[in-house]
Design an enzyme around this catalytic site. Sequence first.
Site, PDB file in Angstrom:
ATOM      1  N   HIS A 148     -17.538  21.292  16.189  1.00  0.00           N
ATOM      2  CA  HIS A 148     -17.052  21.044  17.784  1.00  0.00           C
ATOM      3  C   HIS A 148     -16.560  19.763  17.906  1.00  0.00           C
ATOM      4  CE1 HIS A 148     -18.371  20.866  22.142  1.00  0.00           C
ATOM      5  NE2 HIS A 148     -17.461  21.724  22.016  1.00  0.00           N
ATOM      6  N   ARG A 149     -15.301  19.829  18.341  1.00  0.00           N
ATOM      7  CA  ARG A 149     -14.451  18.263  18.494  1.00  0.00           C
ATOM      8  C   ARG A 149     -14.864  17.504  17.216  1.00  0.00           C
ATOM      9  NH1 ARG A 149     -17.498  16.905  24.610  1.00  0.00           N
ATOM     10  NH2 ARG A 149     -17.408  19.186  25.317  1.00  0.00           N
ATOM     11  N   GLU A 155     -13.238  22.694  15.556  1.00  0.00           N
ATOM     12  CA  GLU A 155     -12.569  23.032  17.021  1.00  0.00           C
ATOM     13  C   GLU A 155     -12.242  21.876  17.644  1.00  0.00           C
ATOM     14  OE1 GLU A 155     -13.176  23.571  21.544  1.00  0.00           O
ATOM     15  OE2 GLU A 155     -14.177  22.065  20.221  1.00  0.00           O
ATOM     16  N   ASP A 168      -9.714  20.094  21.436  1.00  0.00           N
ATOM     17  CA  ASP A 168      -8.987  20.589  22.592  1.00  0.00           C
ATOM     18  C   ASP A 168      -7.623  19.855  22.818  1.00  0.00           C
ATOM     19  OD1 ASP A 168     -11.787  21.483  23.887  1.00  0.00           O
ATOM     20  OD2 ASP A 168     -12.404  19.706  22.854  1.00  0.00           O
ATOM     21  N   HIS A 225     -11.056  15.930  25.256  1.00  0.00           N
ATOM     22  CA  HIS A 225     -11.568  16.894  25.876  1.00  0.00           C
ATOM     23  C   HIS A 225     -11.179  17.071  27.446  1.00  0.00           C
ATOM     24  CE1 HIS A 225     -14.918  18.999  28.211  1.00  0.00           C
ATOM     25  NE2 HIS A 225     -14.720  19.760  26.843  1.00  0.00           N
ATOM     26  N   GLU A 251      -8.461  24.833  21.250  1.00  0.00           N
ATOM     27  CA  GLU A 251      -8.542  25.143  22.598  1.00  0.00           C
ATOM     28  C   GLU A 251      -7.390  24.687  23.530  1.00  0.00           C
ATOM     29  OE1 GLU A 251     -12.683  24.480  24.536  1.00  0.00           O
ATOM     30  OE2 GLU A 251     -11.585  24.675  26.498  1.00  0.00           O
ATOM     31  N   LYS A 308      -6.524  23.260  26.964  1.00  0.00           N
ATOM     32  CA  LYS A 308      -7.553  22.965  27.940  1.00  0.00           C
ATOM     33  C   LYS A 308      -6.688  23.022  29.491  1.00  0.00           C
ATOM     34  CE  LYS A 308     -11.745  21.814  27.338  1.00  0.00           C
ATOM     35  NZ  LYS A 308     -12.845  22.705  27.626  1.00  0.00           N
ATOM     36  N   ASP A 344     -21.982  20.363  17.045  1.00  0.00           N
ATOM     37  CA  ASP A 344     -21.652  18.924  17.085  1.00  0.00           C
ATOM     38  C   ASP A 344     -22.004  18.459  15.578  1.00  0.00           C
ATOM     39  OD1 ASP A 344     -20.723  18.987  19.622  1.00  0.00           O
ATOM     40  OD2 ASP A 344     -22.793  18.197  20.458  1.00  0.00           O
TER      41      ASP A 344
HETATM   42  O1  G3P Z   1     -14.609  26.098  22.352  1.00  0.00           O
HETATM   43  C1  G3P Z   1     -15.885  25.995  22.720  1.00  0.00           C
HETATM   44  C2  G3P Z   1     -16.269  25.045  23.455  1.00  0.00           C
HETATM   45  O2  G3P Z   1     -15.803  23.765  23.098  1.00  0.00           O
HETATM   46  C3  G3P Z   1     -16.051  24.946  25.075  1.00  0.00           C
HETATM   47  O3  G3P Z   1     -16.471  24.044  25.696  1.00  0.00           O
HETATM   48  O4  G3P Z   1     -16.394  22.047  27.368  1.00  0.00           O
HETATM   49  O5  G3P Z   1     -16.858  21.803  24.828  1.00  0.00           O
HETATM   50  O6  G3P Z   1     -14.554  22.499  25.621  1.00  0.00           O
HETATM   51  P1  G3P Z   1     -16.169  22.598  25.778  1.00  0.00           P
HETATM   52 CA    CA Z   2     -13.620  22.745  23.466  1.00  0.00          CA
END
Ligand code: G3P
Ligand code: CA
Length: 237
Positions: A6-7, A33, A35, A48, A108, A110, A228
């Site tokens: 994640h990120r 993943e 953003d 993000h 993603e 945003k 993470d």
């Molecule tokens: O895509 C899953 C998750 O990343 C969504 O929430 O706020 O971390 O972008 P956020």
């Molecule tokens: Ca995200």
Amino acid sequence: MKIFAHRGYSKKYPENTCIAFQKAAALDIFGVEFDVHLTADHQLVVIHDETIDRTSTGTGFIKDMTLAELEKYDYGRWFGEQFAGQKIPTLREVLTIFTETQHVLNIEIKSDIFEYEGIEQLIAQEIDDFGMHERVIVSSFNHESIQRFHQFHPTIQTAVLFSSLVTNIEHYVKTIHSGALHIWYFHANRKIIRDALANGATIRAFTVNDVKIAKELQTLGVEAIFTDAPGVMLAGL
Ligand code: G3P
Ligand code: CA
């Protein structure tokens, strides 16, 4: 269970930076993943928040700054002095890191706070330029964005992000032509999700940093988690 970093590898490295993606790219995980936002001069950047305040040495909204202006700031130092020198990555730079790997990339969009007119078409074009359409999943909390993206590129996998659930969710997702639901992990045990899973829906859950919770989600039938801490998950699952 499939693991998405994640990120990038954001537990150990500053989120959404090249070092976080390089470290994720070195792991034997399913995907990563990140953003995407749009700058004032229509460049796709990976970060993000809508502003650079939390994760850089600068302040301001991405939509109001050019890429050259955004590149003046440091995006690693907030996380630790040893990460000083990280700059804001463009989408192109992030895709380049993964050209030689097999990872699936969850992009993603945003666009849920600022709509960033034209962002969907620009992302579709970039994916095509890299020939990555078979290993990309495009998601957003802005479901109109997903509908627009689907029009530009109907063959690319999409997913709809939910911060809260809606009734008739399976039918709703089909109307958006989306292949999967991305949900908060603590919604996974709701009846509406258990029913969707029983009917064969693809559910992925965010953000899971606890192996015990990941195992519970696996038992429920959740296909993948966003974490993470991909190293911890690799060791524990
Ligand atoms: O895509 C899953 C998750 O990343 C969504 O929430 O706020 O971390 O972008 P956020
Ligand atoms: Ca995200």
